[in-house]
Scaffold this motif. Structure first.
Motif, PDB file in Angstrom:
ATOM      1  N   UNK A   1      -2.730 -19.389  28.101  1.00 10.71           N
ATOM      2  CA  UNK A   1      -2.451 -20.728  27.830  1.00 10.71           C
ATOM      3  C   UNK A   1      -3.637 -21.813  28.296  1.00 10.71           C
ATOM      4  N   UNK A   2      -4.178 -21.402  29.207  1.00 13.82           N
ATOM      5  CA  UNK A   2      -5.284 -22.613  29.722  1.00 13.82           C
ATOM      6  C   UNK A   2      -6.333 -23.023  28.634  1.00 13.82           C
ATOM      7  N   UNK A   3      -6.493 -24.159  28.497  1.00 14.23           N
ATOM      8  CA  UNK A   3      -7.636 -24.726  27.769  1.00 14.23           C
ATOM      9  C   UNK A   3      -6.730 -25.215  26.253  1.00 14.23           C
ATOM     10  N   UNK A   4      -5.645 -24.730  26.146  1.00 11.06           N
ATOM     11  CA  UNK A   4      -4.912 -25.363  24.877  1.00 11.06           C
ATOM     12  C   UNK A   4      -4.653 -26.848  25.103  1.00 11.06           C
ATOM     13  N   UNK A   5      -4.756 -27.448  23.929  1.00 14.23           N
ATOM     14  CA  UNK A   5      -4.347 -28.879  23.835  1.00 14.23           C
ATOM     15  C   UNK A   5      -2.442 -28.902  23.621  1.00 14.23           C
ATOM     16  N   UNK A   6      -2.088 -29.770  23.476  1.00 14.30           N
ATOM     17  CA  UNK A   6      -0.764 -29.817  23.634  1.00 14.30           C
ATOM     18  C   UNK A   6       0.054 -29.427  22.497  1.00 14.30           C
ATOM     19  N   UNK A   7      -0.559 -29.860  21.148  1.00 13.23           N
ATOM     20  CA  UNK A   7       0.329 -29.194  19.865  1.00 13.23           C
ATOM     21  C   UNK A   7      -0.102 -27.714  19.973  1.00 13.23           C
ATOM     22  N   UNK A   8      -1.175 -27.295  19.993  1.00 15.79           N
ATOM     23  CA  UNK A   8      -1.371 -25.879  20.132  1.00 15.79           C
ATOM     24  C   UNK A   8      -0.991 -25.005  21.242  1.00 15.79           C
TER      25      UNK A   8
END
Length: 895
Positions: free
Chosen positions: A317-324
């Protein structure tokens, strides 16, 4: 200065430009270096250099100009000091947008390059703002112009930071802030708005850590922050979860054990009453964690761009924005079988005003000011009315915020602004805070020092504005002459962020109030009630509006008829109404000039009238006195619309519609030279005094007209304010005139309702309600016949009736009749029935208004009394009509 001619139509642009130039050349608005008695001072709320001014600025500045011109005419030493605000964050945002359109990324520029680009923006928009402050005719003292980034402001800002730091009121710490992930900086509450958005509330099962069946159900709309959970909290009084307290549960997806704790901040009604505690990304959660020191502080799980990061976040999950991240985490939760149910909801989301990015509550190391010690003296000042708020309804809001005040985050992660005056020693990590940058560490002597990279919140300079604009921290000069200032005029949206902080700063650093009064004006809205905003296309550019209509018309339209202390509905129709009023005033002065002979001396006081002289002259002088008293009262109470309304009603209705109409024959000389001289003197007196009273509201036109008639002194702008008590008041004349005008009004109404042609001059019959009224109407019969376009008027007694079938109307002063033969359709009976129906509707509205407890609570006592008197008058008139109907038949009326 010779008296100018008045053309049939006036050109606002030419008149306004000419008088602005003359006032400027004469230096009329430069404040005196020496003051006597009590001076009057306003420091202009400095507009941001982010862009051009809007209609809200125009309303605020119109009110300020009204006040300073009024006090200047009262003979006071007046200073209205202009300036602009550097607006750190918001200005850098605008520069970023401009550069992006040019294909330049601001983040790739050096600090020096960014500052240079911002300076270009500032100089460009500063010129535009200066024009917008000059075109409306605002009487500012430009010789004292200030800027919140000028050297004196920089010195004041550093001095304040240093003093607060040494007092322990400025500190660096970890707190939850409003984080804008696009700008990558903390932003103030003022730069955040809230909007409702659709969301999904997930009910998740946090399984028992000891392996026993079941677990605790937790509801959340932010599953992506689950990796930062350190506990689950329940309310201490929630019986549902009493057995769970003290146990441990497993955080879904990561299996980390966290305890179940109690805290009164938990809302038992939300979800299942169990709250996941994520202290780095929620204010409530952070507060709960601080009350439970046994809980660990997790590492960062969202970086400055709001991307998932850190060792507690699984690599997938690292590097994902809040929505994604929310979507991907929800999928993983579903796959793991811990989602018990899903529920669609709407909730309030904080959004950055600058970028439209969703704000991320983030634990961040920032600089703060401890506010409670500063708030107490300011709170007492308003409670004791050392600082008065107008309207008073804003006091409750002020008190609530001051009593629940939190520490103020003053650091911003941008380049434009006052640098935080802190250095750090590379050798011993010592914090160094001095008014001027140090050259070496005072602790270890090392010369390798680095400056704090952040800048101060714009409001940290703005809260010093009343003091700093007048020269503080240097004593003497304008600071000694004009501080404390007199009035602050602003919108209520910044009562906390600016007004309250200025009061705090002044009491803390000078031990006195910054101003005696604060006036909160409303928001300017369009004709449909929508807030004026450029992106909606409903916000006119003030300069263009003035070019179309003229500054005076726009100014008056902002003051009347909509109350300035409420949201103002502004439209072309409002400005057109103001322009029509100014045209009426122009024509009144043209009429006066046409009647004045050469060598006519300016009236230095009201003409002395014979007690038995012309009723209209005694009446208009009394009406002027009442008007002047109301204007004085209203301005002293910061009620600007009632002041404008009083002058509007007097000039249009009392003077133009009534006095001039009835006095035309005397003015023209047909009643003899003595009557002409007397009526001209009366008209000249009330118009000259009216121009003085109206000048602070519509300065250019009144100066032009005043210069065109006999007057004393070189300038209306500096002429003496008219004394309300110099004019005589004749209550008998007022009562008699009311009978006269009510009779004329009733006759005109009968003509209009029954479509009697203007060329038809019928006979009229009037049955006065009293002998006193009979005497007045008999004496004024000639004027009644002329103004009601009659051939004759007969006064009836007792049961006398007209000699033919009539149309009738009832007034508080009697009954009036016109012959039915003068118009087609309807009888006296039908006319009275229509009148009774109309008055009945008005009475019902009056009673409904008086029955409203809110009206009686909010409205001034005199307004409530006026409404009660109006209702009583309507009841009396209806009773008179019903009495007349009881004695009449549909076919009656013929003698």
């Amino acid at each position: 200065m010779s008296r100018p001619e008045l053309p049939s139509r006036f050109d606002p642009a030419e008149v306004e430009r000419r008088w602005q130039e003359r006032w400027s050349e004469a230096g009329l608005f430069r404040a005196p270096e020496q003051t006597h008695d009590r001076p009057f001072c306003i420091v202009l709320p400095p507009p941001n250099v982010t862009g051009v001014l809007h209609m809200g600025h125009l309303l605020s500045n119109t009110v300020q100009d009204l006040l300073v011109r009024w006090h200047r005419m009262r003979g006071e030493a007046v200073l209205w000091l202009p300036g602009i605000d550097h607006a750190g964050l918001s200005t850098q945002v605008e520069v970023r947008k401009r550069l992006a359109k040019q294909g330049v990324n601001l983040d790739e520029l050096s600090r020096e390059e960014i500052i240079a680009r911002v300076q270009e923006w500032k100089e460009e928009h500063e010129r535009r703002i200066h024009e917008q402050l000059r075109v409306p005719g605002f009487s500012l003292d430009w010789s004292r112009y200030r800027y919140t980034m000028d050297p004196a402001s920089q010195r004041a800002t550093r001095r304040v930071f240093l003093q607060l730091y040494r007092e322990g009121l400025v500190y660096r710490g970890d707190r939850i802030v409003n984080w804008d992930p696009r700008l990558r900086t903390a932003v103030s509450d003022l730069e955040v708005f809230h909007r409702d958005e659709a969301a999904e509330l997930l009910y998740l099962s946090y399984r028992w850590a000891d392996g026993s069946p079941g677990g605790l159900t937790v509801a959340t709309v932010r599953p992506e922050t689950i990796f930062g959970d350190v506990a689950v909290a329940v309310h201490p009084d929630d019986e549902r979860h009493r057995a769970a307290v003290g146990r441990e549960v497993l955080v879904p997806l990561v299996g980390r054990k966290v305890p179940v704790v109690t805290d009164a901040a938990v809302d038992p009604a939300f979800g299942n009453g169990a709250l996941k505690v994520t202290p780095r990304h929620d204010r409530v959660d952070f507060a709960i964690a601080r009350r439970h020191p046994e809980l660990p502080l997790p590492p960062t799980i969202l970086d400055e761009s709001a991307l998932l990061c850190g060792e507690w976040v699984p690599a997938a999950f690292r590097g994902l924005g809040r929505e994604e991240g929310r979507s991907r985490v929800t999928e993983a939760l579903a796959e793991s079988g811990v989602i018990e149910r899903r529920e669609p909801i709407r909730h309030s989301v904080a959004v950055s005003e600058r970028t439209d990015a969703v704000i991320e509550p983030m634990l961040s190391r920032q600089w703060f000011v401890r506010m409670r010690p500063l708030a107490e003296p300011a709170l007492r000042a308003v409670q004791r009315r050392e600082v008065r708020l107008h309207p008073e309804r804003w006091e409750g809001t002020f008190f609530h915020w001051m009593e629940t005040i939190e520490d103020w985050c003053i650091s911003r992660q941008v380049q434009w602004g006052h640098p935080i005056p802190v250095q750090y020693c590379e050798a011993c990590d010592r914090e160094i805070v001095e008014e001027e940058p140090a050259q070496q560490c005072p602790a270890c002597g090392d010369r390798h020092l680095r400056s704090d990279p952040d800048v101060l919140d714009t409001w940290f300079t703005s809260w010093l504005w009343p003091m700093a604009a007048l020269g503080w921290p240097e004593e003497g000069g304008d600071l000694a002459r004009y501080f404390p200032t007199s009035v602050l005029v602003t919108g209520p949206d910044i009562v906390f962020f600016w007004v309250a902080r200025m009061v705090m700063a002044s009491y803390h650093f000078r031990g006195e109030r910054p101003f005696s009064d604060v006036y909160f004006h409303g928001m300017v809205r369009d004709a449909t009630g929508k807030k004026m905003q450029k992106h909606l296309g409903n916000s006119p550019e003030p300069i263009e509006l003035i070019r179309e209509w003229g500054a005076d018309a726009v100014r008056f339209a902002l003051l009347f008829p909509n109350p300035t202390d409420q949201d103002v509905r502004f439209s072309a129709a409002t400005v057109e109404g103001a322009r029509n009023f100014l045209t009426k005033l122009w024509n009144l002065l043209r009429l006066l000039r046409s009647q004045l002979p050469e060598g006519f001396e300016p009236p230095r006081g009201p003409p002395v009238l014979d007690p038995d002289g012309a009723l209209e002259e005694r009446w208009i002088l009394g009406r002027w006195r009442r008007t002047a008293e109301e204007v004085d009262r209203a301005l002293g109470a910061f009620e600007f619309t009632p002041a404008a309304s009083a002058l509007y009603q007097f000039l249009w209705h009392d003077l133009a519609d009534r006095y001039v109409e009835i006095a035309k024959s005397a003015l023209s000389g047909t009643e003899g030279e003595a009557a002409a001289r007397r009526s001209r003197t009366v008209l000249c007196y009330v118009l000259e005094r009216s121009l003085r009273a109206l000048h602070p509201m519509v300065p250019h036109l009144t100066e032009e007209l005043w210069q065109s008639i006999p007057h004393d002194g070189p300038w209306l702008a500096t002429a003496a304010w008219p004394s309300a008590t110099e004019a005589p008041f004749d209550p008998q004349a007022e009562l008699e005139s009311e009978a006269l005008w009510e009779t004329i009004r009733a006759l005109r109404l009968l003509r209009a309702e029954n479509r009697i042609p203007p060329a038809t001059r019928p006979v009229a019959w009037v049955r006065p309600a009293s002998e006193e009224t009979r005497t007045v109407l008999d004496r004024e019969k000639v004027d009644i016949v002329r103004l009601a376009r009659l051939s004759a008027m007969e006064l009836l007694r007792g049961d006398e009736v007209p000699v033919e079938e009539t149309l009738a109307h009832v007034t508080p002063f009697g009954e009036v009749f016109l012959p039915r033969s003068a118009a087609g359709g309807g009888s006296e009976w039908e006319a009275l029935e229509r009148e009774r129906e109309k008055l009945g509707l008005l009475l019902a509205k009056s009673r409904e208004r008086l029955a409203d407890a809110g009206f009686r609570t909010r409205a001034p006592p005199e307004v409530v009394q006026e409404a009660e008197e109006k209702a009583a008058e309507l009841e009396q008139r209806i009773q008179q009509i019903e009495g007349h109907l009881a004695k009449s038949r549909p076919s009656s009326g013929v003698a």
